[in-house]
Design a protein around this motif. Structure first.
Motif, PDB file in Angstrom:
ATOM      1  N   GLU A  19       0.844  -1.196   0.000  1.00  0.00           N
ATOM      2  CA  GLU A  19       0.000   0.000   0.000  1.00  0.00           C
ATOM      3  C   GLU A  19       0.886   1.256   0.000  1.00  0.00           C
ATOM      4  OE1 GLU A  19      -2.867  -0.147   3.313  1.00  0.00           O
ATOM      5  OE2 GLU A  19      -2.157   1.879   3.679  1.00  0.00           O
ATOM      6  N   GLN A  20       1.952   1.230   0.848  1.00  0.00           N
ATOM      7  CA  GLN A  20       2.842   2.392   0.912  1.00  0.00           C
ATOM      8  C   GLN A  20       3.626   2.560  -0.389  1.00  0.00           C
ATOM      9  OE1 GLN A  20       4.900   1.359   4.481  1.00  0.00           O
ATOM     10  NE2 GLN A  20       3.133   1.923   5.746  1.00  0.00           N
ATOM     11  N   ALA A  21       4.010   1.413  -0.984  1.00  0.00           N
ATOM     12  CA  ALA A  21       4.824   1.473  -2.204  1.00  0.00           C
ATOM     13  C   ALA A  21       3.998   1.873  -3.420  1.00  0.00           C
ATOM     14  CB  ALA A  21       5.477   0.112  -2.451  1.00  0.00           C
ATOM     15  N   SER A  22       2.674   1.831  -3.294  1.00  0.00           N
ATOM     16  CA  SER A  22       1.817   2.087  -4.464  1.00  0.00           C
ATOM     17  C   SER A  22       1.866   3.550  -4.892  1.00  0.00           C
ATOM     18  CB  SER A  22       0.369   1.694  -4.163  1.00  0.00           C
ATOM     19  OG  SER A  22      -0.193   2.610  -3.238  1.00  0.00           O
ATOM     20  N   GLY A  23       2.230   4.441  -3.946  1.00  0.00           N
ATOM     21  CA  GLY A  23       2.269   5.861  -4.276  1.00  0.00           C
ATOM     22  C   GLY A  23       0.884   6.502  -4.274  1.00  0.00           C
ATOM     23  N   VAL A  24      -0.149   5.698  -4.048  1.00  0.00           N
ATOM     24  CA  VAL A  24      -1.513   6.247  -3.993  1.00  0.00           C
ATOM     25  C   VAL A  24      -1.816   6.565  -2.534  1.00  0.00           C
ATOM     26  CG1 VAL A  24      -3.937   5.804  -4.561  1.00  0.00           C
ATOM     27  CG2 VAL A  24      -2.122   4.661  -5.846  1.00  0.00           C
ATOM     28  N   ASP A  25      -2.393   7.748  -2.277  1.00  0.00           N
ATOM     29  CA  ASP A  25      -2.631   8.041  -0.858  1.00  0.00           C
ATOM     30  C   ASP A  25      -3.745   7.154  -0.305  1.00  0.00           C
ATOM     31  OD1 ASP A  25      -4.260  10.890  -1.866  1.00  0.00           O
ATOM     32  OD2 ASP A  25      -5.177   9.563  -0.379  1.00  0.00           O
ATOM     33  N   GLU A  26      -3.657   6.956   1.006  1.00  0.00           N
ATOM     34  CA  GLU A  26      -4.520   5.950   1.658  1.00  0.00           C
ATOM     35  C   GLU A  26      -6.006   6.262   1.503  1.00  0.00           C
ATOM     36  OE1 GLU A  26      -2.774   3.982   5.435  1.00  0.00           O
ATOM     37  OE2 GLU A  26      -2.345   6.135   5.533  1.00  0.00           O
ATOM     38  N   MET A  30      -8.883   3.855  -0.003  1.00  0.00           N
ATOM     39  CA  MET A  30     -10.141   3.529   0.685  1.00  0.00           C
ATOM     40  C   MET A  30     -11.343   3.874  -0.198  1.00  0.00           C
ATOM     41  SD  MET A  30     -11.491   4.582   4.461  1.00  0.00           S
ATOM     42  CE  MET A  30     -10.406   3.502   5.362  1.00  0.00           C
ATOM     43  N   ASP A  31     -11.256   5.000  -0.906  1.00  0.00           N
ATOM     44  CA  ASP A  31     -12.360   5.389  -1.790  1.00  0.00           C
ATOM     45  C   ASP A  31     -12.547   4.351  -2.900  1.00  0.00           C
ATOM     46  OD1 ASP A  31     -12.831   7.594  -0.272  1.00  0.00           O
ATOM     47  OD2 ASP A  31     -11.838   9.017  -1.621  1.00  0.00           O
ATOM     48  N   ARG A  32     -11.402   3.882  -3.441  1.00  0.00           N
ATOM     49  CA  ARG A  32     -11.490   2.845  -4.485  1.00  0.00           C
ATOM     50  C   ARG A  32     -12.092   1.568  -3.928  1.00  0.00           C
ATOM     51  NH1 ARG A  32      -5.450   2.943  -7.124  1.00  0.00           N
ATOM     52  NH2 ARG A  32      -5.527   5.074  -7.870  1.00  0.00           N
ATOM     53  N   ALA A  33     -11.617   1.195  -2.744  1.00  0.00           N
ATOM     54  CA  ALA A  33     -12.103  -0.049  -2.129  1.00  0.00           C
ATOM     55  C   ALA A  33     -13.606   0.045  -1.881  1.00  0.00           C
ATOM     56  CB  ALA A  33     -11.350  -0.323  -0.828  1.00  0.00           C
ATOM     57  N   GLY A  34     -14.029   1.147  -1.261  1.00  0.00           N
ATOM     58  CA  GLY A  34     -15.448   1.326  -0.926  1.00  0.00           C
ATOM     59  C   GLY A  34     -16.320   1.319  -2.177  1.00  0.00           C
ATOM     60  N   ALA A  35     -15.841   2.022  -3.227  1.00  0.00           N
ATOM     61  CA  ALA A  35     -16.623   2.093  -4.467  1.00  0.00           C
ATOM     62  C   ALA A  35     -16.725   0.705  -5.110  1.00  0.00           C
ATOM     63  CB  ALA A  35     -15.974   3.083  -5.436  1.00  0.00           C
ATOM     64  N   ALA A  36     -15.629  -0.026  -5.103  1.00  0.00           N
ATOM     65  CA  ALA A  36     -15.637  -1.362  -5.734  1.00  0.00           C
ATOM     66  C   ALA A  36     -16.543  -2.317  -4.957  1.00  0.00           C
ATOM     67  CB  ALA A  36     -14.216  -1.911  -5.808  1.00  0.00           C
ATOM     68  N   ILE A  37     -16.503  -2.223  -3.633  1.00  0.00           N
ATOM     69  CA  ILE A  37     -17.381  -3.077  -2.804  1.00  0.00           C
ATOM     70  C   ILE A  37     -18.850  -2.745  -3.099  1.00  0.00           C
ATOM     71  CG2 ILE A  37     -18.110  -3.532  -0.416  1.00  0.00           C
ATOM     72  CD1 ILE A  37     -15.074  -2.751   0.301  1.00  0.00           C
ATOM     73  N   ILE A 197      -7.454  -2.610  -6.325  1.00  0.00           N
ATOM     74  CA  ILE A 197      -7.500  -1.210  -5.884  1.00  0.00           C
ATOM     75  C   ILE A 197      -6.216  -0.480  -6.302  1.00  0.00           C
ATOM     76  CG2 ILE A 197      -9.186  -1.480  -4.021  1.00  0.00           C
ATOM     77  CD1 ILE A 197      -6.817  -1.666  -2.042  1.00  0.00           C
ATOM     78  N   GLY A 198      -5.515  -1.055  -7.273  1.00  0.00           N
ATOM     79  CA  GLY A 198      -4.343  -0.363  -7.814  1.00  0.00           C
ATOM     80  C   GLY A 198      -3.069  -0.588  -7.031  1.00  0.00           C
ATOM     81  N   ILE A 199      -2.995  -1.719  -6.327  1.00  0.00           N
ATOM     82  CA  ILE A 199      -1.779  -2.045  -5.581  1.00  0.00           C
ATOM     83  C   ILE A 199      -1.065  -3.180  -6.296  1.00  0.00           C
ATOM     84  CG2 ILE A 199      -1.008  -3.185  -3.456  1.00  0.00           C
ATOM     85  CD1 ILE A 199      -3.006  -1.554  -1.952  1.00  0.00           C
ATOM     86  N   ALA A 200       0.239  -3.023  -6.504  1.00  0.00           N
ATOM     87  CA  ALA A 200       1.005  -4.119  -7.109  1.00  0.00           C
ATOM     88  C   ALA A 200       1.427  -5.069  -6.000  1.00  0.00           C
ATOM     89  CB  ALA A 200       2.232  -3.566  -7.824  1.00  0.00           C
ATOM     90  N   ALA A 201       0.907  -6.300  -6.051  1.00  0.00           N
ATOM     91  CA  ALA A 201       1.194  -7.270  -4.986  1.00  0.00           C
ATOM     92  C   ALA A 201       2.466  -8.036  -5.311  1.00  0.00           C
ATOM     93  CB  ALA A 201       0.016  -8.224  -4.851  1.00  0.00           C
ATOM     94  N   ARG A 202       3.422  -7.992  -4.380  1.00  0.00           N
ATOM     95  CA  ARG A 202       4.647  -8.784  -4.575  1.00  0.00           C
ATOM     96  C   ARG A 202       4.965  -9.558  -3.306  1.00  0.00           C
ATOM     97  NH1 ARG A 202       6.377  -4.108  -6.710  1.00  0.00           N
ATOM     98  NH2 ARG A 202       6.132  -4.028  -8.954  1.00  0.00           N
ATOM     99  N   SER A 203       5.121 -10.877  -3.474  1.00  0.00           N
ATOM    100  CA  SER A 203       5.556 -11.702  -2.351  1.00  0.00           C
ATOM    101  C   SER A 203       5.980 -13.041  -2.931  1.00  0.00           C
ATOM    102  CB  SER A 203       4.433 -11.895  -1.323  1.00  0.00           C
ATOM    103  OG  SER A 203       3.586 -12.948  -1.722  1.00  0.00           O
ATOM    104  N   GLN A 204       6.468 -13.900  -2.079  1.00  0.00           N
ATOM    105  CA  GLN A 204       6.893 -15.225  -2.561  1.00  0.00           C
ATOM    106  C   GLN A 204       5.770 -16.247  -2.504  1.00  0.00           C
ATOM    107  OE1 GLN A 204      10.607 -15.944  -0.257  1.00  0.00           O
ATOM    108  NE2 GLN A 204      11.432 -16.353  -2.282  1.00  0.00           N
TER     109      GLN A 204
END
Ligand SMILES: NC(=O)C1=CN([C@@H]2O[C@H](COP(=O)(O)OP(=O)(O)OC[C@H]3O[C@@H](n4cnc5c(N)ncnc54)[C@H](OP(=O)(O)O)[C@@H]3O)[C@@H](O)[C@H]2O)[C@H](O)CC1
Ligand SMILES: [K+]
Length: 458
Positions: A19-26, A30-37, A197-204
């Motif tokens: 979320e922090q690395a996305s560069g989109v403010d929190e 939240m607005d994107r998440a709420g609208a999509a839900i 919500i526009g977050i690039a997910a990276r993990s193993q």
């Protein structure tokens, strides 16, 4: 809204980092998440009244934003809260909600219940009166939808921190989390879909993808497709099942030391001898199904470990194995323990199911398939695959033998890795069970494999 097959899985901490690395403010997230839900609820709620339960954190914030969007879309919606919002974001979202907020204990039920009480920030069980209200409201609802996670489950381990009535649908924000896949939480999520919500997910870690199998190359011959050796033991039925499953995938199956004649004619048999595995065409050895616990079993395992072949070690062989012996081997090994065998092999390894599988793989240098309703595949590199689908009928005698044979056949094939072979085997095994249907026996899995392989694109 996306199905979860193949998607990257994030823990709560990895989600915060992403979320922090996305560069989109929190607030925008939240607005994107709420609208999509709200959009999903509007589409599947059929215009019925929605009750949104909002918690004190940002999960509750998503709930207020969704409630506002639903209201704007003309859907009847009410909000009930646990307490006042405790984060700036949630306060902002609450301020954007133009309607009243009732205490949860006083809320009356609605056909659609949107659970936005807690998400990744849940740190302990819910207070008992809240659990009671949640159950009472859920029982009276036609459809319960959880925002990000069912409120009551631990994000990273899938543990149940308090009783949860069960959602029909869970809308995971940005990425699936371990709790969407691990027991006991996973069945309480219902269907899991991810909202982007526009977050690039990276993990193993990722959800087990649909297996991708290619047809044999045009110039393939039986040995280039892969030769697998299955070592039989005291209970020949188990190794026969493993060999029969392997024969659906490998070009050549050699069953060594089997005392049964009840085998497909395509399977080649050889007597057990010290040098039975000295065949450079062998691409992988499967050892363990029906091997038994005796000295002969030990000698067979020693011979397999001393060979240069890639190994699948299952069942009885896991009881005889010292995993430290795998470290000095150059070829890959895949261990396929269920929980009991795992505890025997790695008695000091603790933590969530993901942590345990990953630690065991790292310590042993083998790829570990930790079997169960929520099978996890972990590679020594730290990469993890989590099975998303489960067919309870797979809990039947011989089911593990089929998986071991299948894994060996895929490992013996061209251009693969232990992780890829184990992942495809687990997917095909479940798909074969789905095709075989209720009341299956392990032999049916072998018969269903051609259709499962066709589903995997080959
Ligand atoms: N990550 C993203 O990209 C986005 C996530 N969103 C949503 O945010 C939540 C996570 O929000 P967070 O505020 O971190 O956590 P929660 O809303 O789950 O709840 C935390 C608060 O609840 C308190 N708490 C925890 N357990 C309990 C309990 N059993 N009873 C009462 N209160 C509890 C906790 O307080 P502490 O006492 O533990 O300090 C917090 O106050 C995520 O799931 C998404 O839904 C964004 O909206 C979009 C981007
Ligand atoms: K929730």
């Amino acid at each position: 809204m996306r199905p979860i097959d193949g998607l990257t899985v994030l823990t709560a901490a990895e989600m915060r980092t992403a979320e922090q690395a996305s560069g989109v403010d929190e607030a925008a997230l939240m607005d994107r998440a709420g609208a999509a839900i709200a959009e999903v609820v509007r589409r599947i709620g059929g215009g019925q009244e929605v009750l949104v339960l909002c918690g004190p954190g940002n999960n509750g914030g998503d709930g207020y934003v969704a409630a506002s969007a639903l209201r704007q879309a003309g859907i009847p919606v009410r909000v009930a809260a646990l307490s006042d919002p405790r984060t700036d974001l949630a306060r902002r979202a609450r301020a954007g909600w133009a309607g009243p907020v009732e205490p949860i204990a006083e809320a009356s039920a609605a056909p659609v219940l949107l659970d936005a009480l807690f998400g990744t920030g849940l740190s302990r069980g819910l207070d008992e009166p809240v659990v009671e209200s949640l159950h009472a409201l859920s029982i009276r609802a036609v459809l319960t939808i959880a925002v990000d996670l069912p409120s009551g489950v631990a994000t990273d381990s899938g543990a149940l921190l308090s009783a949860y009535p069960g959602a029909a649908l869970t809308l995971a924000l940005g990425a699936p989390k371990p709790a969407h896949l691990l027991l006991p939480a996973a069945p309480l999520c219902g269907t899991v879909r991810v909202l982007d919500i526009g977050i690039a997910a990276r993990s193993q870690a990722s959800v087990l993808p649909v297996a991708s199998l290619r047809s044999p190359a045009v110039d393939a011959h039986k040995f280039s497709r892969g030769m697998v050796a299955v070592v039989a033991g005291r209970m020949p039925g188990a190794s026969a099942l493993a060999a029969s499953a392997a024969a659906r995938v490998a070009g050549y199956v050699l069953l060594i030391g089997s005392a049964t004649d009840r085998l497909p004619h395509a399977i080649v048999r050889r007597r057990w001898a010290e040098d039975a595995l000295f065949d450079p065409r062998i691409g992988a050895v499967v050892i363990g199904p029906g091997l038994g616990p005796d000295e002969e079993a030990r000698a067979k395992l020693n011979a397999a470990l001393a060979s240069d072949h890639a190994l699948v070690i299952d069942g009885d062989a896991l009881r005889l194995l010292d995993p430290a012996r795998l470290r000095s081997r150059a070829s890959p090994a895949i261990l396929t323990p269920h929980e009991g065998e795992f505890a025997h092999l790695f008695p000091d390894v603790k933590g969530s199911k993901i942590d345990r599988a990953r630690t065991a793989a790292g310590e042993s240098g083998a790829t570990v398939v930790l079997k169960g309703p929520d099978t996890i595949i972990a590679a020594p590199t730290g990469e993890v695959r989590l099975a998303a689908r489960h067919v309870p009928w797979l809990a039947t005698a011989g089911s593990g033998d089929v998986l071991a044979g299948l894994t060996g056949a895929l490992l013996a094939g061209p251009d693969t890795t232990a992780l890829a072979a184990a992942s495809s085997a687990v997917w095909l095994h479940t798909e074969a069970a789905r095709i075989a249907g209720p009341a299956l026996i392990a032999d049916d899995l072998t018969l269903a494999l051609p259709a499962a392989i066709a589903q995997a694109g080959a």
